[in-house]
Design a protein around this motif. Structure first.
Motif, PDB file in Angstrom:
ATOM      1  N   HIS A 130       0.853  -1.188   0.000  1.00 17.42           N
ATOM      2  CA  HIS A 130       0.000   0.000   0.000  1.00 17.42           C
ATOM      3  C   HIS A 130       0.890   1.239   0.000  1.00 17.42           C
ATOM      4  O   HIS A 130       1.820   1.331   0.788  1.00 17.42           O
ATOM      5  N   LYS A 131       0.587   2.189  -0.870  1.00 16.36           N
ATOM      6  CA  LYS A 131       1.312   3.456  -0.897  1.00 16.36           C
ATOM      7  C   LYS A 131       0.681   4.402   0.112  1.00 16.36           C
ATOM      8  O   LYS A 131      -0.532   4.523   0.185  1.00 16.36           O
ATOM      9  N   LEU A 132       1.520   5.061   0.904  1.00 16.49           N
ATOM     10  CA  LEU A 132       1.061   5.995   1.926  1.00 16.49           C
ATOM     11  C   LEU A 132       1.485   7.413   1.568  1.00 16.49           C
ATOM     12  O   LEU A 132       2.592   7.631   1.078  1.00 16.49           O
ATOM     13  N   LEU A 133       0.633   8.371   1.840  1.00 20.25           N
ATOM     14  CA  LEU A 133       0.955   9.795   1.691  1.00 20.25           C
ATOM     15  C   LEU A 133       1.461  10.132   0.298  1.00 20.25           C
ATOM     16  O   LEU A 133       2.455  10.839   0.134  1.00 20.25           O
ATOM     17  N   GLU A 134       0.781   9.642  -0.725  1.00 17.25           N
ATOM     18  CA  GLU A 134       1.200   9.893  -2.102  1.00 17.25           C
ATOM     19  C   GLU A 134       1.144  11.375  -2.450  1.00 17.25           C
ATOM     20  O   GLU A 134       0.257  12.088  -2.014  1.00 17.25           O
ATOM     21  N   GLY A 135       2.102  11.809  -3.240  1.00 19.72           N
ATOM     22  CA  GLY A 135       2.091  13.158  -3.775  1.00 19.72           C
ATOM     23  C   GLY A 135       2.453  14.253  -2.791  1.00 19.72           C
ATOM     24  O   GLY A 135       2.416  15.420  -3.136  1.00 19.72           O
ATOM     25  N   GLY A 136       2.827  13.914  -1.566  1.00 23.02           N
ATOM     26  CA  GLY A 136       3.147  14.930  -0.584  1.00 23.02           C
ATOM     27  C   GLY A 136       4.571  15.441  -0.658  1.00 23.02           C
ATOM     28  O   GLY A 136       4.895  16.483  -0.114  1.00 23.02           O
ATOM     29  N   GLY A 137       5.449  14.685  -1.340  1.00 22.78           N
ATOM     30  CA  GLY A 137       6.840  15.089  -1.437  1.00 22.78           C
ATOM     31  C   GLY A 137       7.549  15.061  -0.094  1.00 22.78           C
ATOM     32  O   GLY A 137       8.525  15.766   0.103  1.00 22.78           O
ATOM     33  N   GLU A 138       7.052  14.255   0.839  1.00 21.65           N
ATOM     34  CA  GLU A 138       7.648  14.169   2.170  1.00 21.65           C
ATOM     35  C   GLU A 138       8.169  12.755   2.419  1.00 21.65           C
ATOM     36  O   GLU A 138       7.684  11.795   1.842  1.00 21.65           O
ATOM     37  N   ARG A 139       9.141  12.668   3.321  1.00 20.86           N
ATOM     38  CA  ARG A 139       9.644  11.368   3.760  1.00 20.86           C
ATOM     39  C   ARG A 139       9.169  11.119   5.176  1.00 20.86           C
ATOM     40  O   ARG A 139       9.054  12.043   5.975  1.00 20.86           O
ATOM     41  N   ILE A 140       8.933   9.873   5.493  1.00 21.80           N
ATOM     42  CA  ILE A 140       8.574   9.498   6.859  1.00 21.80           C
ATOM     43  C   ILE A 140       9.862   9.317   7.648  1.00 21.80           C
ATOM     44  O   ILE A 140      10.752   8.577   7.245  1.00 21.80           O
ATOM     45  N   ARG A 141       9.965  10.029   8.775  1.00 25.79           N
ATOM     46  CA  ARG A 141      11.160   9.967   9.614  1.00 25.79           C
ATOM     47  C   ARG A 141      10.986   9.035  10.805  1.00 25.79           C
ATOM     48  O   ARG A 141      11.933   8.428  11.257  1.00 25.79           O
ATOM     49  N   ASP A 142       9.759   8.946  11.315  1.00 25.34           N
ATOM     50  CA  ASP A 142       9.543   8.114  12.499  1.00 25.34           C
ATOM     51  C   ASP A 142       8.068   7.722  12.554  1.00 25.34           C
ATOM     52  O   ASP A 142       7.202   8.482  12.123  1.00 25.34           O
ATOM     53  N   VAL A 143       7.812   6.534  13.070  1.00 23.41           N
ATOM     54  CA  VAL A 143       6.445   6.045  13.272  1.00 23.41           C
ATOM     55  C   VAL A 143       6.382   5.454  14.671  1.00 23.41           C
ATOM     56  O   VAL A 143       7.238   4.660  15.058  1.00 23.41           O
TER      57      VAL A 143
END
Length: 57
Positions: A19-32
Protein backbone atom coordinates in the motif's frame (compact mmCIF):
# COMPACT_ATOMS: atom_id res chain seq x y z
CA UNK A 1 7.04 7.46 -1.54
CA UNK A 2 6.42 5.57 1.72
CA UNK A 3 5.06 2.05 1.40
CA UNK A 4 3.27 -0.28 3.78
CA UNK A 5 3.84 -3.98 3.21
CA UNK A 6 1.80 -6.96 4.34
CA UNK A 7 4.10 -9.94 4.79
CA UNK A 8 3.24 -13.62 4.65
CA UNK A 9 2.96 -15.34 8.03
CA UNK A 10 5.20 -16.91 9.03
CA UNK A 11 7.40 -14.56 7.03
CA UNK A 12 9.20 -16.46 4.29
CA UNK A 13 10.51 -13.49 2.33
CA UNK A 14 7.20 -12.98 0.49
CA UNK A 15 5.31 -9.69 0.29
CA UNK A 16 1.57 -10.38 0.07
CA UNK A 17 0.28 -6.82 -0.41
CA UNK A 18 1.73 -3.32 -0.82
CA UNK A 19 0.00 0.00 0.00
CA UNK A 20 1.31 3.46 -0.90
CA UNK A 21 1.06 5.99 1.93
CA UNK A 22 0.96 9.79 1.69
CA UNK A 23 1.20 9.89 -2.10
CA UNK A 24 2.09 13.16 -3.77
CA UNK A 25 3.15 14.93 -0.58
CA UNK A 26 6.84 15.09 -1.44
CA UNK A 27 7.65 14.17 2.17
CA UNK A 28 9.64 11.37 3.76
CA UNK A 29 8.57 9.50 6.86
CA UNK A 30 11.16 9.97 9.61
CA UNK A 31 9.54 8.11 12.50
CA UNK A 32 6.45 6.05 13.27
CA UNK A 33 5.17 5.34 16.78
CA UNK A 34 2.06 3.78 18.25
CA UNK A 35 0.28 6.06 20.71
CA UNK A 36 -1.48 5.02 23.93
CA UNK A 37 -4.74 5.26 21.96
CA UNK A 38 -3.54 2.45 19.65
CA UNK A 39 -3.27 4.73 16.61
CA UNK A 40 -0.12 5.30 14.57
CA UNK A 41 1.65 8.67 14.64
CA UNK A 42 3.93 9.58 11.73
CA UNK A 43 6.57 12.31 11.71
CA UNK A 44 7.49 13.65 8.26
CA UNK A 45 10.70 15.29 7.11
CA UNK A 46 10.25 18.41 4.99
CA UNK A 47 10.74 22.17 5.44
CA UNK A 48 7.26 22.21 6.98
CA UNK A 49 7.38 18.79 8.64
CA UNK A 50 4.14 17.37 10.01
CA UNK A 51 2.97 15.04 12.75
CA UNK A 52 0.18 12.88 11.34
CA UNK A 53 -2.25 10.59 13.16
CA UNK A 54 -3.31 7.60 11.04
CA UNK A 55 -6.79 6.27 11.73
CA UNK A 56 -8.49 3.22 10.19
CA UNK A 57 -10.80 4.12 7.32
Amino acid sequence: MPLLFKLSAPFKGKVVREHKLLEGGGERIRDVRQGPDGLLYVLTDSPRGRLLRLQPG
